[in-house]
Motif scaffolding. Structure first.
Motif: not given
Length: 235
Positions: A128-154
């Motif tokens: 349950g711990r998020l430990a990703l390397p640093p990224v420049p861009d983030t985008t997110a969308r909500v679908d019902g009760d699900t939140l999805r987010a993309d991180l990277g050079v988007l």
């Protein structure tokens, strides 16, 4: 001169062969789909380990193209960023362990455990711990009760069209449910987590390209006062 020509031809042939193999390996991984749902600027839910110290006992199964195994084990997890994982083969035939301290993973001796474990960011996500390397861009969308987010050079896109490496997170409500590593639009590997019927965590790690699968079913979670510092020592 003839020797040079032969060497140049062989070099080009080897390079071409490597390129073909690399292309085939990438082709084995499924394409990342575009994010679905409504765009959102919502802040991602907290992704920390449970406070204090816990022992999680579990059973596990592993399979790849040449090897299958199963057994039981335990995780000793101490917030904010310490964990020791012990794996034992069925019938007590063998075992091994790994120590996870921040961004460092130490796996002494037995190759079995090295073969089982995902890379550090996905291993942390299983707790349950998020430990990703640093990224420049983030985008997110909500679908019902699900939140999805993309991180990277988007570059204004999502991970399905990102340059190089990207990460996709999925939250069910406020719970981290899945983390994917995506390379050039292909899902290379992922970790998922959900609650089973017994209320304990069911975890699955899949490396799509390497055809590796590790399933962990937590059977018991116990909160303890603290751990002896000896369990974190490297031999």
């Amino acid at each position: 001169m003839a020797e040079r020509v032969r060497f140049a031809i062989c070099s080009r042939t080897a390079t071409a062969a490597i390129a073909v193999v690399s292309t085939l390996l990438v082709a084995c991984a499924p394409a990342a789909r575009p994010l679905v749902g409504s765009p959102t600027r919502a802040i991602l839910p907290p992704t920390n380990m449970a406070a204090g110290s816990q022992i999680l006992r579990f059973t596990w199964t592993y399979k790849d193209e040449t090897f299958e195994a199963n057994g039981d084990g335990a995780v000793r997890a101490q917030a904010p960023d310490r964990a020791r994982l012990d794996f034992f083969l069925k019938n007590g035939m063998a075992g091994g362990y790994a120590i996870l301290l921040g961004d460092s993973l130490f796996v002494p001796g037995v190759d079995l455990v090295k073969r089982l474990l995902p890379p550090v960011p996905l291993l942390w996500s299983s707790l349950g711990r998020l430990a990703l390397p640093p990224v420049p861009d983030t985008t997110a969308r909500v679908d019902g009760d699900t939140l999805r987010a993309d991180l990277g050079v988007l570059r204004g896109r999502d991970a399905s069209g990102a340059d190089g490496r990207a990460w996709r997170l999925a939250f069910g409500g406020t719970t981290l449910a899945r983390v994917e590593r995506i390379e050039d639009g292909k899902v290379i590997e992922w970790m998922s987590r959900r609650r089973g019927a017994n209320g304990q965590w069911q975890l699955q790690y899949v490396h799509e390209r390497g055809k590796r699968r590790l399933a962990i079913a937590v059977t018991d979670t116990t909160t303890v006062e603290a751990f002896d510092d000896a369990i974190w020592r490297r031999p």
